[in-house]
Design an enzyme around this catalytic site. Structure first.
Site, short mmCIF file in Angstrom:
data_model
loop_
_atom_site.label_atom_id
_atom_site.label_comp_id
_atom_site.label_asym_id
_atom_site.label_seq_id
_atom_site.Cartn_x
_atom_site.Cartn_y
_atom_site.Cartn_z
N LYS A 9 0.83 -1.20 0.00
CA LYS A 9 0.00 0.00 0.00
C LYS A 9 0.88 1.26 0.00
O LYS A 9 2.09 1.19 0.24
CB LYS A 9 -0.93 -0.05 1.21
N TYR A 49 -12.00 -3.18 -3.61
CA TYR A 49 -12.57 -3.15 -2.26
C TYR A 49 -14.10 -3.10 -2.27
O TYR A 49 -14.70 -2.65 -1.30
CB TYR A 49 -12.00 -1.95 -1.48
N ASN A 112 -1.88 -0.39 7.06
CA ASN A 112 -1.29 -1.67 7.48
C ASN A 112 -0.40 -2.30 6.41
O ASN A 112 -0.14 -3.48 6.40
CB ASN A 112 -2.38 -2.64 7.96
N HIS A 115 -1.84 -5.71 1.49
CA HIS A 115 -3.07 -6.47 1.27
C HIS A 115 -2.68 -7.83 0.69
O HIS A 115 -1.80 -7.90 -0.18
CB HIS A 115 -4.01 -5.76 0.29
N GLU A 126 -8.81 -10.88 -7.92
CA GLU A 126 -7.82 -9.80 -7.71
C GLU A 126 -6.67 -9.91 -8.73
O GLU A 126 -6.18 -8.89 -9.22
CB GLU A 126 -7.31 -9.87 -6.27
P1 CMP Z 1 -6.95 -5.11 3.74
O1 CMP Z 1 -6.41 -6.47 4.03
O2 CMP Z 1 -6.40 -4.38 2.58
O3 CMP Z 1 -8.54 -5.23 3.56
C1 CMP Z 1 -9.41 -4.18 3.91
C2 CMP Z 1 -8.69 -3.01 4.51
O4 CMP Z 1 -9.50 -2.05 5.14
C3 CMP Z 1 -7.80 -3.52 5.61
O5 CMP Z 1 -6.70 -4.22 5.05
C4 CMP Z 1 -7.46 -2.23 6.35
O6 CMP Z 1 -6.36 -1.56 5.77
C5 CMP Z 1 -8.68 -1.34 6.07
N1 CMP Z 1 -9.43 -1.02 7.26
C6 CMP Z 1 -9.49 0.19 7.83
N2 CMP Z 1 -10.30 0.17 8.89
C7 CMP Z 1 -10.77 -1.08 9.01
C8 CMP Z 1 -11.64 -1.73 9.93
N3 CMP Z 1 -12.22 -1.07 10.95
N4 CMP Z 1 -11.89 -3.04 9.75
C9 CMP Z 1 -11.31 -3.73 8.71
N5 CMP Z 1 -10.46 -3.15 7.81
C10 CMP Z 1 -10.19 -1.84 7.96
#
Ligand code: CMP
Length: 156
Positions: A9, A49, A112, A115, A126
């Site tokens: 990311k 998403y 984070n 993904h 994807e």
């Molecule tokens: P990712 O694995 O990319 O899939 C969904 C993304 O939403 C997750 O990682 C986080 O970066 C983001 N995200 C932000 N807030 C939340 C939340 N409260 N719950 C889950 N995903 C979140």
């Protein structure tokens, strides 16, 4: 063999973590078969998403993912989807176990860094979205395959 999608990311790119994170996957023995650095179009990120479209964090998530360059990667390996998810760690980086990518490099739930596809169905969708053009994915055979796996027991 399974194939999975990983996105680094914008926070990982801005924090100069492309190399350290890619190294984790390479050292594990996963085979890199696709690699792109792009500012992906809004529509691509929205589609990626779409399962989260009704969630309160969706707007921020899409804004974040279009705020700068993203690295898309495709990896092959035996059980590559769960293996990559285990390397990445829990979604909330503050709770991710030490030794995982999120556990070692991050402090945020939203930012984070990585993904990773969570199922074969998600991986197929994807991979098509991020590596759907001809020649996006490269088939090659690492010379150390027979050392990373027991070919007779694990790859036949
Ligand atoms: P990712 O694995 O990319 O899939 C969904 C993304 O939403 C997750 O990682 C986080 O970066 C983001 N995200 C932000 N807030 C939340 C939340 N409260 N719950 C889950 N995903 C979140």
């Amino acid at each position: 063999m399974e194939r999975t999608l990983v996105l680094l990311k914008p926070d990982a790119v801005q924090r100069h973590l492309i190399g350290p994170i890619l190294t984790r996957f390479e050292q594990k023995g996963l085979k890199l078969v696709g690699l792109k650095l792009r500012c992906f179009p809004l529509e691509t990120i929205q589609q990626h998403y779409s399962d989260h479209a009704s969630k309160p964090f969706y707007r921020n998530l899409v804004g974040f993912m279009t705020s700068g360059p993203v690295v898309a990667m495709a990896f092959d390996g035996r059980d590559a989807i769960p293996v990559v998810r285990a390397l990445v760690g829990a979604t909330n980086a503050r709770e991710a176990a030490p030794g995982t990518i999120r556990g070692d490099f991050g402090m945020s739930f939203s930012n984070n860094m990585v993904h990773a596809s969570d199922s074969p169905g998600a991986a197929a969708k994807e991979l098509e979205l991020f590596f759907g053009e001809p020649d996006d994915l490269i088939d090659w055979e690492p010379v150390d395959l027979g050392w990373s796996y027991n070919i007779e027991e694990e790859l036949s």
